[in-house]
Design a protein around this motif. Structure first.
Motif, short mmCIF file in Angstrom:
data_model
loop_
_atom_site.label_atom_id
_atom_site.label_comp_id
_atom_site.label_asym_id
_atom_site.label_seq_id
_atom_site.Cartn_x
_atom_site.Cartn_y
_atom_site.Cartn_z
N ALA A 1 0.84 -1.29 0.06
CA ALA A 1 0.00 0.02 -0.07
C ALA A 1 0.85 1.35 0.14
CB ALA A 1 -1.07 0.19 1.17
N LEU A 2 1.83 1.35 0.67
CA LEU A 2 2.97 2.29 0.79
C LEU A 2 3.63 2.57 -0.39
CD1 LEU A 2 4.17 1.83 4.60
CD2 LEU A 2 2.51 3.62 3.61
N GLU A 3 3.92 1.38 -1.03
CA GLU A 3 4.54 1.74 -2.61
C GLU A 3 3.74 2.22 -3.49
OE1 GLU A 3 5.65 -2.23 -3.80
OE2 GLU A 3 7.28 -2.70 -2.08
N LEU A 4 2.46 2.19 -3.30
CA LEU A 4 1.61 2.64 -4.36
C LEU A 4 0.98 4.00 -3.89
CD1 LEU A 4 -0.59 -0.72 -4.87
CD2 LEU A 4 0.82 0.44 -6.56
N SER A 5 1.34 4.34 -2.52
CA SER A 5 0.65 5.71 -2.11
C SER A 5 1.39 7.18 -2.39
CB SER A 5 0.70 5.48 -0.66
OG SER A 5 2.02 6.05 -0.01
N GLY A 6 2.60 6.98 -3.25
CA GLY A 6 3.32 8.16 -3.37
C GLY A 6 3.82 8.73 -1.95
N ILE B 1 8.12 3.14 9.31
CA ILE B 1 8.10 4.70 9.28
C ILE B 1 9.37 5.23 9.04
CG2 ILE B 1 8.87 4.72 11.85
CD1 ILE B 1 6.00 6.96 10.34
N ALA B 2 10.27 4.43 9.02
CA ALA B 2 11.76 4.68 8.57
C ALA B 2 11.74 4.96 7.13
CB ALA B 2 12.98 3.83 8.85
N LYS B 3 11.11 4.46 6.38
CA LYS B 3 11.22 4.49 5.00
C LYS B 3 10.41 5.74 4.54
CE LYS B 3 10.76 -0.58 3.83
NZ LYS B 3 9.99 -1.49 3.36
N ALA B 4 9.49 6.39 5.28
CA ALA B 4 9.00 7.79 4.95
C ALA B 4 10.07 8.73 4.73
CB ALA B 4 7.92 8.01 6.08
N LEU B 5 11.25 8.50 5.16
CA LEU B 5 12.08 9.54 5.22
C LEU B 5 12.78 9.49 4.01
CD1 LEU B 5 13.87 9.05 9.03
CD2 LEU B 5 12.22 10.71 7.99
N GLU B 6 12.55 8.45 3.14
CA GLU B 6 13.32 8.20 1.98
C GLU B 6 12.39 9.02 0.82
OE1 GLU B 6 13.43 4.03 1.17
OE2 GLU B 6 14.75 3.67 3.23
N LEU B 7 10.89 9.34 1.04
CA LEU B 7 10.33 10.04 0.10
C LEU B 7 11.10 11.40 -0.10
CD1 LEU B 7 6.73 9.35 1.76
CD2 LEU B 7 7.95 8.21 0.18
N GLU B 8 10.88 11.60 -1.41
CA GLU B 8 11.54 13.01 -2.00
C GLU B 8 10.35 14.08 -1.95
OE1 GLU B 8 13.31 12.00 -5.63
OE2 GLU B 8 14.97 10.93 -4.75
N GLY B 9 10.80 15.40 -1.88
CA GLY B 9 9.83 16.47 -1.81
C GLY B 9 10.25 17.59 -1.35
N ASP B 10 9.96 18.56 -1.98
CA ASP B 10 10.43 20.05 -1.19
C ASP B 10 9.44 20.78 -1.07
OD1 ASP B 10 9.80 20.63 -3.86
OD2 ASP B 10 11.97 21.25 -4.45
#
Length: 208
Positions: free
Chosen positions: A18-23, A49-58
């Motif tokens: 689900a997280l992989e598909l969520s952007g 939750i650690a994987k959330a820190l890998e999301l890109e965005g500014d």
């Protein structure tokens, strides 16, 4: 459903997919974290939750939510950096998370200032009113604490109703307004008869 059945392996697989598909859906990451940790799967929750820190965005929201994740992970220096950037970009909600960072580090003065700043911009946030009210009460500023608790009650904070009403009474007592304390306590013990300490205090107030 898997989680309720205690099947953490399949629950984690579905959550991961689900997280992989969520952007960049930080809310979903936080929801997954709360679900897993609440069910006792703390290690799995920390891993996801650690994987959330890998999301890109500014965007300001990206900085704010990364700061929120760092706050949850108790990485306070990283949390401050992200939240400071979000605030510079005009995100007012980041003020609340930054206040919680300073609160967690026992810097009550800085936390109080940020809570107040947040309330000025988001006056209907009852959780913040309660947190700031408790800080004011601990500092002995009972008049201001009373105002904040009553604001929260007027906003309909049913979730905190019991503790808010109890704190309201404590404030009246410390302000030596025993008439209001007595009236409020009589109503409180009627609604919460299981509170034995309040029952004893009610008996005392009747003599004031």
């Amino acid at each position: 459903m898997y989680l309720k059945e205690g099947d953490s392996e399949n629950a984690r697989k579905d959550y991961s997919r689900a997280l992989e598909l969520s952007g960049n859906d930080y809310a979903l990451y936080l929801s997954v974290y709360e679900n897993l940790s609440g069910a006792g799967f703390v290690e799995e929750a920390e891993e996801l939750i650690a994987k959330a820190l890998e999301l890109e965005g500014d965007s300001a929201e990206d900085y704010r939510e990364r700061g929120h994740v760092y706050l949850i992970r108790k990485e306070y220096d990283n949390a401050r950096k992200e939240l400071d950037q979000a605030i510079k970009m005009g995100d007012t909600k980041a003020l609340l998370y930054l206040a919680q960072v300073y609160d967690a580090q026992d810097d009550g003065k800085k936390a109080k200032s940020l809570y107040e700043s947040y309330l000025e911009k988001n006056g209907s946030d009852t959780d913040t009113m309660v947190a700031l009210g408790e800080m004011q009460m601990e500092a002995g500023k009972y008049k201001r604490a009373l105002e904040l608790f009553q604001q929260a009650m007027e906003a309909g904070s049913l979730e905190n109703d019991k503790s808010l009403r109890r704190n309201e009474i404590i404030c009246y007592e410390n302000l030596h307004d025993f008439a209001n304390a007595k009236e409020k306590m009589a109503s409180y013990v009627k609604d919460f008869p299981e509170d034995e300490e309040a029952q004893r205090e009610n008996t005392f107030l009747q003599t004031r």
